[in-house]
Every structure is written in C-alpha cells, then in structure tokens.
Motif scaffolding. Sequence first.
Motif, short mmCIF file in Angstrom:
data_model
loop_
_atom_site.label_atom_id
_atom_site.label_comp_id
_atom_site.label_asym_id
_atom_site.label_seq_id
_atom_site.Cartn_x
_atom_site.Cartn_y
_atom_site.Cartn_z
N PRO A 115 106.07 5.12 -66.95
CA PRO A 115 106.59 4.00 -66.34
C PRO A 115 107.75 3.39 -67.00
O PRO A 115 107.81 3.51 -68.16
N LEU A 116 108.84 2.98 -66.18
CA LEU A 116 110.03 2.18 -66.62
C LEU A 116 110.86 2.91 -67.56
O LEU A 116 111.54 2.72 -68.36
N GLN A 117 110.85 4.21 -67.56
CA GLN A 117 111.43 5.45 -68.33
C GLN A 117 112.82 5.42 -67.64
O GLN A 117 113.85 5.44 -68.14
N LYS A 118 112.85 5.83 -66.51
CA LYS A 118 113.75 6.01 -65.43
C LYS A 118 114.14 5.21 -64.14
O LYS A 118 113.16 5.22 -63.36
N LEU A 119 114.87 4.33 -64.03
CA LEU A 119 114.99 3.44 -63.00
C LEU A 119 116.37 3.82 -62.17
O LEU A 119 117.47 4.10 -62.50
N GLY A 135 107.67 5.80 -57.77
CA GLY A 135 108.25 5.56 -57.03
C GLY A 135 108.09 3.79 -56.45
O GLY A 135 108.35 3.45 -55.19
N GLU A 136 107.80 3.12 -57.46
CA GLU A 136 107.29 1.76 -57.20
C GLU A 136 108.57 0.81 -57.22
O GLU A 136 109.46 1.12 -58.15
N ILE A 137 108.74 -0.11 -56.31
CA ILE A 137 109.82 -0.94 -56.47
C ILE A 137 109.34 -2.12 -57.41
O ILE A 137 108.39 -2.94 -57.34
N VAL A 138 110.23 -2.24 -58.45
CA VAL A 138 109.82 -2.99 -59.90
C VAL A 138 110.69 -4.36 -59.68
O VAL A 138 110.32 -5.29 -60.42
N THR A 144 109.83 -10.09 -43.52
CA THR A 144 109.53 -8.68 -43.13
C THR A 144 109.69 -7.76 -44.42
O THR A 144 108.79 -6.90 -44.95
N VAL A 145 110.67 -8.18 -45.25
CA VAL A 145 111.20 -7.25 -46.43
C VAL A 145 110.05 -7.55 -47.39
O VAL A 145 109.43 -6.51 -48.25
N ARG A 146 109.58 -8.68 -47.77
CA ARG A 146 108.56 -9.13 -48.71
C ARG A 146 107.32 -8.50 -48.40
O ARG A 146 106.56 -7.79 -49.54
N ASP A 147 106.87 -8.50 -47.10
CA ASP A 147 105.55 -7.91 -46.53
C ASP A 147 105.38 -6.54 -47.06
O ASP A 147 104.53 -6.14 -47.34
N TYR A 148 106.85 -5.98 -46.52
CA TYR A 148 106.61 -4.31 -46.55
C TYR A 148 106.66 -3.93 -48.21
O TYR A 148 105.90 -2.84 -48.49
N ILE A 149 107.37 -4.46 -48.99
CA ILE A 149 107.43 -3.98 -50.51
C ILE A 149 106.05 -4.35 -50.90
O ILE A 149 105.42 -3.38 -51.78
N ASN A 150 105.25 -5.26 -50.61
CA ASN A 150 103.76 -5.41 -50.98
C ASN A 150 103.03 -4.26 -50.44
O ASN A 150 102.22 -3.58 -51.22
N TYR A 151 103.26 -3.98 -49.37
CA TYR A 151 102.46 -2.76 -48.62
C TYR A 151 102.86 -1.57 -49.30
O TYR A 151 101.89 -0.57 -49.49
N TYR A 152 104.27 -1.44 -49.52
CA TYR A 152 104.69 -0.14 -50.03
C TYR A 152 104.21 0.30 -51.31
O TYR A 152 103.82 1.26 -51.54
N ASN A 153 104.15 -0.81 -52.21
CA ASN A 153 103.73 -0.64 -53.84
C ASN A 153 102.32 -0.65 -54.01
O ASN A 153 101.76 0.43 -54.56
N SER A 154 101.43 -1.26 -53.11
CA SER A 154 100.13 -1.63 -53.22
C SER A 154 99.01 -0.42 -52.31
O SER A 154 98.07 -0.22 -52.71
N ILE A 155 99.73 -0.39 -50.95
CA ILE A 155 98.73 0.41 -50.11
C ILE A 155 99.17 1.53 -49.59
O ILE A 155 98.48 2.39 -49.36
N ALA A 190 119.54 9.68 -54.78
CA ALA A 190 118.68 9.71 -53.57
C ALA A 190 117.56 9.12 -53.45
O ALA A 190 117.20 8.52 -52.49
N PRO A 191 116.69 8.80 -54.32
CA PRO A 191 115.30 8.15 -54.27
C PRO A 191 115.39 6.91 -53.67
O PRO A 191 114.66 6.25 -52.88
N ILE A 192 116.49 6.01 -54.09
CA ILE A 192 116.57 4.53 -53.88
C ILE A 192 117.18 4.56 -52.27
O ILE A 192 116.96 3.69 -51.26
N GLU A 193 118.05 5.55 -51.86
CA GLU A 193 118.82 5.66 -50.63
C GLU A 193 117.51 5.80 -49.61
O GLU A 193 117.37 5.24 -48.52
N SER A 194 116.50 6.86 -50.24
CA SER A 194 115.55 7.09 -49.40
C SER A 194 114.59 5.96 -48.95
O SER A 194 114.10 5.95 -47.92
N PHE A 195 114.31 5.04 -49.90
CA PHE A 195 113.43 4.12 -49.94
C PHE A 195 114.07 2.97 -49.06
O PHE A 195 113.44 2.55 -47.97
N HIS A 196 115.35 2.93 -48.86
CA HIS A 196 115.96 2.00 -47.92
C HIS A 196 115.82 2.25 -46.74
O HIS A 196 115.73 1.48 -45.79
N SER A 197 116.02 3.56 -46.49
CA SER A 197 115.95 4.06 -45.17
C SER A 197 114.57 4.18 -44.56
O SER A 197 114.38 3.75 -43.44
N THR A 198 113.65 4.30 -45.63
CA THR A 198 112.10 4.35 -44.93
C THR A 198 111.83 2.72 -44.71
O THR A 198 111.18 2.49 -43.93
#
Length: 381
Positions: free
Chosen positions: A225-229, A254-257, A351-362, A321-329
């Motif tokens: 973790p936190l090696q490549k961002l 793939g976590e939004i830190v 909406t953005v805050r709720d989704y990031i919590n959902y994306y990271n934890s669920i 590409a990973p961060i571009e893909s996340f924004h698209s998702t």
Amino acid sequence: MATRVSYPLEIKMKAIEMRLARVPVKEVMEQLGIRNKTQLKTWMRWYRKGEVHRLEQPVGKQYSYGKGPEHSSELEKVKAENRFLKQQLDLPKKVQGTGKEVEPEVAVAWIESIRDEVTVSEACRWIGIARATYYRWKAAPKTERTDATVEKIRGLCIHHKFRYGYRKITALLRAEQRMNHKRVQRIMQREGLQCRVRMKKRKVTGQSAHLAENLLKRQFHAEAPLQKLVTDITYLPFGGKMLYFSSILDLYNGEIVAYSIADKQDTSLVLDTLNQLPKRTNMLLHSDQGSVYTSQAYQAAVKGKGITMSMSRKGTPADHAPIESFHSTLKSETFYLEDLICTTTAIVVQTVRDYINYYNSIRIQTKLNNQSPVDYRRLVA
C-alpha cells in the motif's frame, strides 16, 4: 460461356486506321461492331510493334502461339519491320524540343494520348526515358500555370487588402477557372498571403515550471500500500455550477486514498488532495503535466512529504489509465445511471462522497479476489 468473335482482317485494319486518325475508341467500336475495346487495344499494340501478321491468325491462336506463323511473304515481313522502325524514329520527334533533350510536358501529353494503344513502359522505351521518369514528370506541377495562379492569387489578396481567406479567394478564382481550395490554401500559406483580419490567437504556454520523468512507465502493479499512487482531475458538470474533482488512487488495491471537490481548478485543489496523504518515504506519485502539478507550490509540497514525482508524456492519458478508469466508473455508476444530469451542487458533492465510501468499502473487484479495496488491504495486512 461467352462465344468468341472473330473479326475479318479488313475490319481490324480499318479499326487501326481510324485510331491512327484519332477517331475515339467508342466511335470506332460502334461503326465497326467491335464488342470489346481490349481487342482494339491489342490490335493497335501489334500494329505498333510491327506484328501485323498476328491480325491474320484465328481466334485464340494469337495468345496460344505467341507471335504465330511467319509472314505470308518476305516482302510483307520487310514492310512490317520498316513500319516498326519508322514508328521508333518518327514518334520521338513529336516529343523533342529544339535540343536533344525530351521536353517533359510534351512527353507526358504524347504518352497520355497513346495509352489506349500501347503500354506506358513501351512508350517510354520508344522515347528513351525511364517509366519512373514519366510518372515523376506527370506528378510534377506545371510551372508556368502555377506561377500564373500564384500571381492571380497575390493580386486578389492585395486588391482586397488581405481581408479574404483561402475560401473566398477560391470562390473568386472559380468564376474564371476550375480551382481546388486546398491548392489555394497551400499557395497562400507558402507565399504569406493569409487573411490578416481576425487571425488565430495562440496561447503562449511556454515551458512548464517543473517537469518530472515518467518513472511509472505504465507499471500499474504495486507490492505494498501507498507504494505507487496516481492522481488526476475530472469535471463534474452535473450541478448548478461546474465542479472539479481531484483524487489520488492507490495502485496496490485501487483504493481512493485522498480526494477533494472545488469550483476552481487551481493549485489549492490539488494541494488539498495532496495534504491528505501521510508523510512517508518510497512513495511514487504519478500525474499528467497539468499546470497545477508542475507549479512551484505543488512541487514544493511533494518534496516536503518525501514523495517521488512521476509525470506522463503530453497527450498520453493511457499513462495514468487507472485513475482515468475510476473517474469514468464514478460518473457511469452514479450520475449517468441515476440520471442526475441536472441537479444541485450539494447533491453532486454528496453523491461523490457516498460513492467513494461505497467504492472503497463495499464494491467488490474481480482483480482483488472479489473483495473491496479496504477488505483486501486489511486481509493482506
């Protein structure tokens, strides 16, 4: 199967005479009842080669037996040879200038006039030039006509005080002659005759303040973790005003830190996102060459946290590409899915805050063995 048609020798000779008299091929075929123009071209080729005897051969034998039988008499053979030699001596005179050199324009015109009767290679051999030379001459612009066109374009531009661009100049030229707008554009660009009204304004960007080498090189796998961002900014045009979303993604799981939302895309937006990261060594942060990332303030903050900076090349979003893909998702699974195209700014932020919590934890990911990023990180730890 089509029936082969046999034409008498008189018809063949009459067709040859008419073509030598520059009668059009279509007219010759109609008058003499010739079905295929290829036959007429074949007869003309034999005639120019001095192989008149081939015209007397039966249908099909001309091609099976090559040149076929000998001439009916020695006199006929001599006449054929003389006719062939005369063609080789006389025809080149039509394409020669006052000196001994062949004039390109005349040579091209002459070869074009007999292409229905002989091949380009054969015609080039007759006048002693290479086939490639003919095509080079044919492709070369006609100097005199080009010079006249340039002067006419220059005159129109001066007359209208350089108020017209190439489209209007082309329209004026087409009143007198056929003209392609691309050619007019090339000439005006080459001669510096472009329109001087409402000229295109180009933003002088200059060299970015601080550029970093592309150290990531699309190696999106991390061992810890936190090696490549990777970080980037995207637009959120769904509320009452334009919002900008800055985020940092950990390539390990793939976590939004870290993330920030603001109504301005300035250095403070990315600094707020950066300050959410812990201070540690051996951390690589990759971004594009945006002005906010190359600014002196951002680079100083990166160094203050002991982070190594990496940057993509210009115009290569695949480098992050990973961060571009996340924004698209993010947009696909929230705003587009729920049809939140026009809503309030507060709803966009929530909406953005709720989704990031959902994306990271669920939200599970296949590449994480069907676990969420947080669960995967905790399990490995």
